[in-house]
Scaffold this motif. Sequence first.
Motif, PDB file in Angstrom:
ATOM      1  N   ILE A 122      -6.514   1.288  12.861  1.00 25.87           N
ATOM      2  CA  ILE A 122      -7.183  -0.014  12.789  1.00 25.87           C
ATOM      3  C   ILE A 122      -6.781  -0.808  11.544  1.00 25.87           C
ATOM      4  CG2 ILE A 122      -9.169   0.725  14.158  1.00 25.87           C
ATOM      5  CD1 ILE A 122     -10.721   0.757  11.377  1.00 25.87           C
ATOM      6  N   ARG A 123      -6.207  -0.122  10.536  1.00 23.57           N
ATOM      7  CA  ARG A 123      -5.811  -0.812   9.312  1.00 23.57           C
ATOM      8  C   ARG A 123      -4.655  -0.082   8.656  1.00 23.57           C
ATOM      9  NH1 ARG A 123      -6.676  -4.102   5.572  1.00 23.57           N
ATOM     10  NH2 ARG A 123      -8.702  -4.854   5.058  1.00 23.57           N
ATOM     11  N   THR A 124      -3.700  -0.867   8.147  1.00 22.05           N
ATOM     12  CA  THR A 124      -2.624  -0.303   7.330  1.00 22.05           C
ATOM     13  C   THR A 124      -2.550  -1.107   6.038  1.00 22.05           C
ATOM     14  OG1 THR A 124      -0.978  -1.698   8.427  1.00 22.05           O
ATOM     15  CG2 THR A 124      -1.237   0.548   9.270  1.00 22.05           C
ATOM     16  N   ARG A 125      -2.065  -0.418   4.998  1.00 21.20           N
ATOM     17  CA  ARG A 125      -1.821  -1.068   3.715  1.00 21.20           C
ATOM     18  C   ARG A 125      -0.407  -0.710   3.301  1.00 21.20           C
ATOM     19  NH1 ARG A 125      -6.188   1.590   3.817  1.00 21.20           N
ATOM     20  NH2 ARG A 125      -8.176   0.551   3.845  1.00 21.20           N
ATOM     21  N   ILE A 126       0.374  -1.706   2.978  1.00 24.89           N
ATOM     22  CA  ILE A 126       1.755  -1.484   2.566  1.00 24.89           C
ATOM     23  C   ILE A 126       1.885  -1.949   1.123  1.00 24.89           C
ATOM     24  CG2 ILE A 126       4.163  -2.068   2.995  1.00 24.89           C
ATOM     25  CD1 ILE A 126       3.354  -2.441   5.954  1.00 24.89           C
ATOM     26  N   MET A 127       2.227  -0.997   0.270  1.00 25.75           N
ATOM     27  CA  MET A 127       2.371  -1.272  -1.154  1.00 25.75           C
ATOM     28  C   MET A 127       3.863  -1.252  -1.495  1.00 25.75           C
ATOM     29  SD  MET A 127      -0.747   1.253  -2.104  1.00 25.75           S
ATOM     30  CE  MET A 127      -0.393   2.238  -0.655  1.00 25.75           C
ATOM     31  N   LEU A 128       4.330  -2.294  -2.123  1.00 25.79           N
ATOM     32  CA  LEU A 128       5.744  -2.471  -2.450  1.00 25.79           C
ATOM     33  C   LEU A 128       5.931  -2.707  -3.942  1.00 25.79           C
ATOM     34  CD1 LEU A 128       6.336  -4.991   0.436  1.00 25.79           C
ATOM     35  CD2 LEU A 128       7.453  -2.756   0.293  1.00 25.79           C
ATOM     36  N   THR A 129       7.030  -2.209  -4.488  1.00 23.45           N
ATOM     37  CA  THR A 129       7.332  -2.500  -5.891  1.00 23.45           C
ATOM     38  C   THR A 129       7.945  -3.891  -6.055  1.00 23.45           C
ATOM     39  OG1 THR A 129       9.465  -1.384  -5.703  1.00 23.45           O
ATOM     40  CG2 THR A 129       7.602  -0.077  -6.552  1.00 23.45           C
ATOM     41  N   ASP A 130       8.383  -4.492  -4.958  1.00 20.42           N
ATOM     42  CA  ASP A 130       8.936  -5.853  -4.975  1.00 20.42           C
ATOM     43  C   ASP A 130       8.442  -6.558  -3.720  1.00 20.42           C
ATOM     44  OD1 ASP A 130      10.386  -8.212  -4.921  1.00 20.42           O
ATOM     45  OD2 ASP A 130      12.354  -7.247  -4.947  1.00 20.42           O
ATOM     46  N   ILE A 131       7.453  -7.429  -3.865  1.00 19.28           N
ATOM     47  CA  ILE A 131       6.858  -8.107  -2.712  1.00 19.28           C
ATOM     48  C   ILE A 131       7.894  -8.965  -1.984  1.00 19.28           C
ATOM     49  CG2 ILE A 131       6.011 -10.200  -3.857  1.00 19.28           C
ATOM     50  CD1 ILE A 131       4.037  -8.036  -1.330  1.00 19.28           C
ATOM     51  N   GLY A 132       8.971  -9.298  -2.649  1.00 15.53           N
ATOM     52  CA  GLY A 132      10.041 -10.072  -2.011  1.00 15.53           C
ATOM     53  C   GLY A 132      10.720  -9.317  -0.867  1.00 15.53           C
ATOM     54  N   THR A 133      10.490  -8.012  -0.786  1.00 15.90           N
ATOM     55  CA  THR A 133      11.092  -7.207   0.288  1.00 15.90           C
ATOM     56  C   THR A 133      10.127  -6.970   1.447  1.00 15.90           C
ATOM     57  OG1 THR A 133      10.435  -5.115  -0.751  1.00 15.90           O
ATOM     58  CG2 THR A 133      12.596  -6.013  -1.362  1.00 15.90           C
ATOM     59  N   TRP A 134       9.027  -7.713   1.485  1.00  9.57           N
ATOM     60  CA  TRP A 134       7.988  -7.471   2.484  1.00  9.57           C
ATOM     61  C   TRP A 134       8.508  -7.574   3.907  1.00  9.57           C
ATOM     62  CZ3 TRP A 134       6.131 -10.668   6.284  1.00  9.57           C
ATOM     63  CH2 TRP A 134       6.459 -12.026   6.205  1.00  9.57           C
ATOM     64  N   ARG A 135       9.467  -8.452   4.167  1.00 11.23           N
ATOM     65  CA  ARG A 135       9.964  -8.605   5.544  1.00 11.23           C
ATOM     66  C   ARG A 135      10.661  -7.333   6.037  1.00 11.23           C
ATOM     67  NH1 ARG A 135       9.443 -13.698   7.610  1.00 11.23           N
ATOM     68  NH2 ARG A 135       9.111 -15.348   6.075  1.00 11.23           N
ATOM     69  N   GLU A 136      11.329  -6.617   5.136  1.00  7.60           N
ATOM     70  CA  GLU A 136      11.974  -5.359   5.535  1.00  7.60           C
ATOM     71  C   GLU A 136      10.916  -4.325   5.912  1.00  7.60           C
ATOM     72  OE1 GLU A 136      15.071  -4.165   2.623  1.00  7.60           O
ATOM     73  OE2 GLU A 136      14.734  -6.196   1.829  1.00  7.60           O
ATOM     74  N   ALA A 137       9.864  -4.230   5.121  1.00  8.99           N
ATOM     75  CA  ALA A 137       8.764  -3.316   5.438  1.00  8.99           C
ATOM     76  C   ALA A 137       8.056  -3.770   6.711  1.00  8.99           C
ATOM     77  CB  ALA A 137       7.788  -3.239   4.263  1.00  8.99           C
ATOM     78  N   ALA A 138       7.881  -5.078   6.863  1.00  6.02           N
ATOM     79  CA  ALA A 138       7.205  -5.614   8.048  1.00  6.02           C
ATOM     80  C   ALA A 138       7.986  -5.296   9.319  1.00  6.02           C
ATOM     81  CB  ALA A 138       7.016  -7.120   7.904  1.00  6.02           C
ATOM     82  N   ARG A 139       9.300  -5.328   9.249  1.00  9.21           N
ATOM     83  CA  ARG A 139      10.121  -5.006  10.429  1.00  9.21           C
ATOM     84  C   ARG A 139       9.857  -3.574  10.879  1.00  9.21           C
ATOM     85  NH1 ARG A 139      15.952  -3.465  10.939  1.00  9.21           N
ATOM     86  NH2 ARG A 139      16.045  -3.684   8.687  1.00  9.21           N
ATOM     87  N   ALA A 140       9.830  -2.642   9.936  1.00  8.44           N
ATOM     88  CA  ALA A 140       9.547  -1.246  10.288  1.00  8.44           C
ATOM     89  C   ALA A 140       8.123  -1.104  10.817  1.00  8.44           C
ATOM     90  CB  ALA A 140       9.757  -0.346   9.062  1.00  8.44           C
ATOM     91  N   HIS A 141       7.175  -1.784  10.179  1.00  8.17           N
ATOM     92  CA  HIS A 141       5.779  -1.743  10.623  1.00  8.17           C
ATOM     93  C   HIS A 141       5.670  -2.278  12.053  1.00  8.17           C
ATOM     94  CE1 HIS A 141       1.510  -2.973  10.826  1.00  8.17           C
ATOM     95  NE2 HIS A 141       1.301  -1.989   9.966  1.00  8.17           N
TER      96      HIS A 141
END
Length: 136
Positions: free
Chosen positions: A73-92
């Motif tokens: 029901i909920r995920t949290r994605i923590m990144l050391t560089d928020i500028g890479t969020w789209r790469e993490a979002a693609r996997a998510h």
Amino acid sequence: MRTLIASGSPLEPQIGFSRAVRVGNMLAVAGTAPIAPDGSVAAPGDVYGQTRRCLEIIATAISDAGLGLGDVIRTRIMLTDIGTWREAARAHGESFSEIRPACTFVEVARFIDPGWLVEVEADCVVQERAAQGSEV
């Protein structure tokens, strides 16, 4: 009843945590780092690859608890560089495009291992299954 789900990480007994904890119909999956089966950093330098690895570990923990990704029901994605969020979002999105849990992206200063670029957490609720099947 409280059920602890272990992943076999050497950090679990050192830190005193479980990969996931199930209490009743709730399952919480701890911050999950991109650790390869041999203990090294999975997909060095690759946010997308590291996020996929985190989600694989989470999916295993969820399965070990008797649940499925549809219970997230909920995920949290923590990144050391928020500028890479789209790469993490693609996997998510590859794991959750149909499920669509609540999701938060945040930037953090760093993780335990400087090679980790991302960690992911997940919360689940066991849903009552309809006699004809289950809803997503």
